[in-house]
Design a protein around this motif. Structure first.
Motif: not given
Length: 445
Positions: A25, A142, A144
């Motif tokens: 990010n 993230r 899963s």
């Protein structure tokens, strides 16, 4: 380092080439003046020419001018407006020194139990197996939800969901290979054996599942399953299966799968030139035998040699060069002793049995291994990296042909090293236990 052979959008190029250091990010940049400047000229210059003093390579030969400009715009637009949110991977603190490189240990994924297998998908996502029987992707920072579609798994003792590998032609066929402790659902008792399957991933589910290998016999023991996976570039899949803690029963016999290195085709067929295909009563997939608990398997990218690490008893862990049809001696010969200190065997060598290329006494519990490739750790190119579960470090092993001529301990105290793999952008990714996490080594000047 992967090479951009066709035009990709900026987001894809960032994930493939930049996220390894700067975060999924864009959160791992250090706050710099270029962030406040108008336009993207400074960013374009850094991408094109690199920044050698922090180990950033030049991408002038990797991207077109258009791709560089679009990537620079993507970075400028994506940097958090609140600079306090930036957490740079490369800082003056926490730099680890080694003989050839200084590096930082950058945390990638936390909150895992025992991460076992690691595989990078072409889109930059990281596929992670946890021994407890969970499979995840890690994407854009993230983890899963568990991926559905796994077979019945015997998550007991050292067993569970094990290694991962992508087919060499994954871009064309999407096959993912998985090793695991296969639960015998036909038995009244809890028993299992090492299994290998392949499947495709779609919408967080495994599809087109095919079982390629199930070991025999099935036992109720919870240890010494193996099982690392390695493709050799010729369509063959190699993997090791442990002797399941029954060293007097299995490793020296060819009528079972345990205590062996196996070789199969990518679809599970048996190669016609496997060494025991014409031996009456022998398991046809056997490539070598006389092994205790193979925990690392890798094909050298330059020589094509098959290398394997395995756990000895108390002492006598081994690095072996695997040759077809050879007997590696366990338990007839060993440099180790029983865990209670008693003598297991008086022999360390015997005619007709292979010697290890290198052995560790005391045991380091070698687990997971890779060969260094890419440009980020160029001075380590073709060195082997072997993880230590027992002593919490990575062993760098320098080869001269098929001999180990130098070793170095890296990142001592890092934690129990379960796996070591190279990322597509040339960084070293490490799976750790206690606590379960994924970290990476990032070189700095």
């Amino acid at each position: 380092m992967p090479r951009a052979t066709q035009a990709r959008d900026a987001a894809t190029n960032y994930r493939m080439f930049c996220a390894g250091c700067h975060g999924d990010n864009l959160e791992k940049f250090a706050a710099k003046q270029w962030m406040e400047e108008a336009g993207t000229a400074s960013v374009e210059r850094s991408i094109r020419n690199g920044i050698l003093d922090i180990g950033m390579p030049a991408f002038a030969k990797t991207f077109s001018d258009r791709e560089i400009k679009e990537l620079a715009g993507y970075v400028k637009k994506g940097i958090p407006a609140d600079r306090a949110l930036l957490k740079p991977a490369v800082t003056a603190e926490g730099i680890v020194k080694s003989e050839e490189y200084n590096f930082v240990i950058d945390t990638v994924v936390t909150g895992l139990e025992v991460p076992w297998g690691l595989a990078f998908l072409p889109n930059g996502d990281l596929l992670i197996s946890e021994r407890k029987g969970a499979l995840h992707t890690f994407s854009n920072g993230r983890l899963s939800a568990p991926i559905e579609g796994l077979p019945p798994i015997m998550a007991f003792g050292q067993g569970g969901l094990l290694d991962l590998a992508l087919h060499p032609d994954y871009d064309k066929n999407s096959w993912i290979y998985i090793s695991y402790s296969a639960l015998d659902t036909t038995s009244e008792k809890r028993t299992g054996s090492t299994g290998v399957m392949r499947a495709r991933l779609s919408e967080n589910k495994l599809t087109d599942q095919e079982i390629l290998f199930i070991g025999s016999p099935s036992t109720d023991r919870g240890h010494h399953w193996g099982c690392k996976l390695a493709f050799d570039g010729k369509g063959y899949l190699f993997f090791g299966v442990g002797e399941r803690g029954q060293h007097f029963d299995f490793p020296q016999r060819l009528d079972n799968t345990n205590g062996k290195i196996h070789r199969i085709h990518d679809d599970g067929r048996i190669p016609t030139d496997n060494p025991f295909v014409n031996t009456p009563g022998a398991i046809k997939s056997i490539y070598s035998y006389g092994h205790r608990n193979p925990q690392g398997t890798v094909i050298h990218p330059t020589t094509g040699d098959v290398w394997e690490t395995e756990h000895g008893p108390m002492g006598g862990d081994e690095l072996n060069l695997i040759k077809p049809g050879m007997n590696y001696g366990w338990p007839v010969i060993s440099y180790g002793i029983n865990y209670d200190g008693t003598v297991l065997t008086e022999l360390t060598e015997k005619e007709g049995m292979e010697q290890p290329v290198f052995q560790w006494t005391p045991s380091i519990a070698p687990c997971g291994m890779t060969v260094v490739t890419g440009d980020r750790f160029k001075k380590w190119e073709n060195n082997m990296l072997v993880g230590s579960l027992r002593f919490d470090y990575i062993e760098r092993m320098v080869l001269d042909g098929q001999k180990v001529v130098h070793t170095e301990k890296l990142a001592e105290g890092i934690g129990r090293v379960r796996n070591v793999v190279m990322s597509p952008d040339g960084l070293v990714y490490i799976g750790l236990e206690e606590p379960g996490m994924i970290v990476r080594l990032v070189p700095v000047e």
